[in-house]
Design a protein around this motif. Structure first.
Motif, PDB file in Angstrom:
ATOM      1  N   THR A  98       0.978  -1.243   0.244  1.00 35.77           N
ATOM      2  CA  THR A  98      -0.061   0.040   0.053  1.00 35.77           C
ATOM      3  C   THR A  98       0.963   1.327  -0.229  1.00 35.77           C
ATOM      4  O   THR A  98       1.908   1.242   0.328  1.00 35.77           O
ATOM      5  CB  THR A  98      -0.831   0.093   1.096  1.00 35.77           C
ATOM      6  OG1 THR A  98      -0.070   0.167   2.536  1.00 35.77           O
ATOM      7  CG2 THR A  98      -1.975  -1.298   1.381  1.00 35.77           C
ATOM      8  N   GLU A  99       0.291   2.376  -0.470  1.00 37.52           N
ATOM      9  CA  GLU A  99       0.806   3.725  -0.362  1.00 37.52           C
ATOM     10  C   GLU A  99       0.153   4.355   0.558  1.00 37.52           C
ATOM     11  O   GLU A  99      -0.561   5.414   0.168  1.00 37.52           O
ATOM     12  CB  GLU A  99       0.906   4.295  -1.785  1.00 37.52           C
ATOM     13  CG  GLU A  99       1.704   3.382  -2.979  1.00 37.52           C
ATOM     14  CD  GLU A  99       3.190   3.573  -2.705  1.00 37.52           C
ATOM     15  OE1 GLU A  99       3.568   4.538  -2.179  1.00 37.52           O
ATOM     16  OE2 GLU A  99       3.799   2.601  -3.288  1.00 37.52           O
ATOM     17  N   THR A 100       0.444   4.146   1.707  1.00 41.83           N
ATOM     18  CA  THR A 100       0.100   4.895   2.891  1.00 41.83           C
ATOM     19  C   THR A 100       0.997   5.440   3.926  1.00 41.83           C
ATOM     20  O   THR A 100       1.938   5.241   4.132  1.00 41.83           O
ATOM     21  CB  THR A 100      -0.927   3.940   3.736  1.00 41.83           C
ATOM     22  OG1 THR A 100      -1.539   4.677   4.818  1.00 41.83           O
ATOM     23  CG2 THR A 100      -0.379   2.765   4.069  1.00 41.83           C
ATOM     24  N   SER A 101       0.580   6.605   4.291  1.00 42.20           N
ATOM     25  CA  SER A 101       1.305   7.218   5.220  1.00 42.20           C
ATOM     26  C   SER A 101       0.980   6.906   6.756  1.00 42.20           C
ATOM     27  O   SER A 101       1.683   7.177   7.584  1.00 42.20           O
ATOM     28  CB  SER A 101       1.156   8.729   5.327  1.00 42.20           C
ATOM     29  OG  SER A 101      -0.305   9.127   5.574  1.00 42.20           O
ATOM     30  N   LEU A 102      -0.060   5.981   6.869  1.00 43.47           N
ATOM     31  CA  LEU A 102      -0.283   5.347   8.109  1.00 43.47           C
ATOM     32  C   LEU A 102       0.750   4.315   8.547  1.00 43.47           C
ATOM     33  O   LEU A 102       1.082   3.622   7.704  1.00 43.47           O
ATOM     34  CB  LEU A 102      -1.783   5.037   8.006  1.00 43.47           C
ATOM     35  CG  LEU A 102      -3.079   5.651   7.963  1.00 43.47           C
ATOM     36  CD1 LEU A 102      -4.333   4.965   7.859  1.00 43.47           C
ATOM     37  CD2 LEU A 102      -3.022   6.816   9.089  1.00 43.47           C
ATOM     38  N   GLY A 103       0.942   4.039   9.905  1.00 45.42           N
ATOM     39  CA  GLY A 103       1.742   2.926  10.137  1.00 45.42           C
ATOM     40  C   GLY A 103       0.906   1.611  10.102  1.00 45.42           C
ATOM     41  O   GLY A 103      -0.465   1.597   9.671  1.00 45.42           O
ATOM     42  N   LEU A 104       1.646   0.558  10.309  1.00 44.80           N
ATOM     43  CA  LEU A 104       1.225  -0.719  10.165  1.00 44.80           C
ATOM     44  C   LEU A 104      -0.147  -1.092  10.945  1.00 44.80           C
ATOM     45  O   LEU A 104      -1.181  -1.386  10.679  1.00 44.80           O
ATOM     46  CB  LEU A 104       2.200  -1.752  10.225  1.00 44.80           C
ATOM     47  CG  LEU A 104       1.702  -3.119  10.234  1.00 44.80           C
ATOM     48  CD1 LEU A 104       0.969  -3.538   8.966  1.00 44.80           C
ATOM     49  CD2 LEU A 104       2.932  -4.275  10.344  1.00 44.80           C
ATOM     50  N   PRO A 105      -0.075  -0.608  12.398  1.00 40.97           N
ATOM     51  CA  PRO A 105      -0.996  -0.741  13.187  1.00 40.97           C
ATOM     52  C   PRO A 105      -2.398  -0.325  12.643  1.00 40.97           C
ATOM     53  O   PRO A 105      -3.663  -0.746  12.793  1.00 40.97           O
ATOM     54  CB  PRO A 105      -0.435  -0.119  14.636  1.00 40.97           C
ATOM     55  CG  PRO A 105       0.983  -0.169  14.591  1.00 40.97           C
ATOM     56  CD  PRO A 105       1.219  -0.140  13.034  1.00 40.97           C
ATOM     57  N   TRP A 106      -2.173   1.327  12.287  1.00 43.47           N
ATOM     58  CA  TRP A 106      -3.461   1.915  11.963  1.00 43.47           C
ATOM     59  C   TRP A 106      -4.088   0.886  10.421  1.00 43.47           C
ATOM     60  O   TRP A 106      -5.517   0.862  10.429  1.00 43.47           O
ATOM     61  CB  TRP A 106      -3.286   3.125  11.328  1.00 43.47           C
ATOM     62  CG  TRP A 106      -3.442   4.050  12.764  1.00 43.47           C
ATOM     63  CD1 TRP A 106      -2.280   4.455  13.391  1.00 43.47           C
ATOM     64  CD2 TRP A 106      -4.372   4.234  13.589  1.00 43.47           C
ATOM     65  NE1 TRP A 106      -2.577   5.226  14.356  1.00 43.47           N
ATOM     66  CE2 TRP A 106      -4.069   4.939  14.401  1.00 43.47           C
ATOM     67  CE3 TRP A 106      -5.786   3.954  13.403  1.00 43.47           C
ATOM     68  CZ2 TRP A 106      -4.838   5.394  15.616  1.00 43.47           C
ATOM     69  CZ3 TRP A 106      -6.639   4.577  14.401  1.00 43.47           C
ATOM     70  CH2 TRP A 106      -6.230   5.239  15.556  1.00 43.47           C
ATOM     71  N   LEU A 107      -3.370   0.453   9.882  1.00 39.39           N
ATOM     72  CA  LEU A 107      -3.601  -0.122   8.489  1.00 39.39           C
ATOM     73  C   LEU A 107      -4.257  -1.515   8.692  1.00 39.39           C
ATOM     74  O   LEU A 107      -5.711  -1.862   8.510  1.00 39.39           O
ATOM     75  CB  LEU A 107      -2.461  -0.481   7.666  1.00 39.39           C
ATOM     76  CG  LEU A 107      -2.886  -1.398   6.274  1.00 39.39           C
ATOM     77  CD1 LEU A 107      -3.649  -0.416   5.447  1.00 39.39           C
ATOM     78  CD2 LEU A 107      -1.535  -1.974   5.595  1.00 39.39           C
ATOM     79  N   ILE A 108      -3.747  -2.162   9.809  1.00 37.32           N
ATOM     80  CA  ILE A 108      -4.667  -3.100  10.359  1.00 37.32           C
ATOM     81  C   ILE A 108      -5.921  -3.091  11.154  1.00 37.32           C
ATOM     82  O   ILE A 108      -6.937  -3.605  10.764  1.00 37.32           O
ATOM     83  CB  ILE A 108      -3.893  -3.970  11.393  1.00 37.32           C
ATOM     84  CG1 ILE A 108      -2.583  -4.638  10.553  1.00 37.32           C
ATOM     85  CG2 ILE A 108      -4.480  -5.217  12.225  1.00 37.32           C
ATOM     86  CD1 ILE A 108      -1.563  -5.302  11.514  1.00 37.32           C
ATOM     87  N   VAL A 109      -5.862  -1.926  11.801  1.00 37.39           N
ATOM     88  CA  VAL A 109      -7.395  -1.500  12.563  1.00 37.39           C
ATOM     89  C   VAL A 109      -8.272  -1.018  11.450  1.00 37.39           C
ATOM     90  O   VAL A 109      -9.461  -1.724  11.578  1.00 37.39           O
ATOM     91  CB  VAL A 109      -7.132  -0.431  13.422  1.00 37.39           C
ATOM     92  CG1 VAL A 109      -8.284   0.287  13.883  1.00 37.39           C
ATOM     93  CG2 VAL A 109      -6.351  -0.905  14.647  1.00 37.39           C
ATOM     94  N   ASN A 110      -8.046  -0.331  10.353  1.00 40.08           N
ATOM     95  CA  ASN A 110      -8.716  -0.093   9.452  1.00 40.08           C
ATOM     96  C   ASN A 110      -9.418  -1.024   8.462  1.00 40.08           C
ATOM     97  O   ASN A 110     -10.444  -1.000   8.204  1.00 40.08           O
ATOM     98  CB  ASN A 110      -8.101   1.322   8.566  1.00 40.08           C
ATOM     99  CG  ASN A 110      -8.000   2.543   9.042  1.00 40.08           C
ATOM    100  OD1 ASN A 110      -8.927   2.834  10.110  1.00 40.08           O
ATOM    101  ND2 ASN A 110      -6.968   3.340   9.106  1.00 40.08           N
ATOM    102  N   ALA A 111      -8.452  -1.868   8.259  1.00 42.36           N
ATOM    103  CA  ALA A 111      -8.989  -2.963   7.490  1.00 42.36           C
ATOM    104  C   ALA A 111      -9.841  -4.080   8.283  1.00 42.36           C
ATOM    105  O   ALA A 111     -10.828  -4.462   7.646  1.00 42.36           O
ATOM    106  CB  ALA A 111      -7.695  -3.831   6.894  1.00 42.36           C
TER     107      ALA A 111
END
Length: 177
Positions: free
Chosen positions: A91-104
């Motif tokens: 992914t091209e996200t500025s969010l960190g891995l924890p936020w990506l996991i929570v959002n998914a």
């Protein structure tokens, strides 16, 4: 054809039934007696016969139950997907891995609940029950390679290699030599 514990296949190996038992643990008891006599137990198989299922309904699921179960499974799938996306940097996200996991996980929960609820509505709740359907056997057979069958029967009749008697152990219902 007989498939052994290590996955190899023996083609053309004749086998004989040396005993039939009413319960599994009685068959295991005699197998332990053979093991105690240094019998090659890798050439012995316990085969269940007379298999049947006994369905036991445990309750009807409500709309809330179906939605909750869908949300839970969606959360797990979503979190795993988010973790995999972040782990492999897909992914091209500025969010960190924890936020990506929570959002998914949140997206997965919403989608899982929606799909489960849609399935519930389409079937009009006819398939929304919890059931326990175990497989049961009427009898258990000890099957031995034919070249060792006579030796196994002799050992069981003589009672060699008896381990400590386990509760519920019984003699075979029928034994054929």
């Amino acid at each position: 054809m007989d498939i052994t514990r290590n996955g190899s296949v023996h083609i053309g190996v004749a086998q004989r039934t040396i005993g039939t038992y009413d319960d599994y643990w009685s068959a295991v008891g005699d197998l332990d007696r053979l093991r105690g006599s240094d019998f090659p137990v890798e050439r012995v198989t316990i085969v269940a016969g007379g298999l049947h299922t006994v369905g036991q309904e445990q309750g009807q699921l409500s709309t809330a139950d179906v939605t909750r179960r869908g949300a839970i499974s969606g959360t797990v799938i979503g979190a795993a997907t988010g973790w995999m996306l972040g782990l492999f940097d897909l992914t091209e996200t500025s969010l960190g891995l924890p936020w990506l996991i929570v959002n998914a996980a949140i997206l997965g929960a919403v989608l899982g609940a929606a799909v489960a609820l849609l399935g519930y509505v389409i079937t009009r709740g006819r398939r929304s029950f919890v059931a326990n359907v175990p497989v049961r056997a009427d009898r258990y057979h000890i099957v031995v390679d034919a070249d060792l069958a006579d030796r196994a029967v002799r050992m069981l009749r003589e009672g060699k290699g008896k381990p400590d008697e386990s509760p519920g152990a019984s003699s075979p219902r029928t034994a054929r030599a």
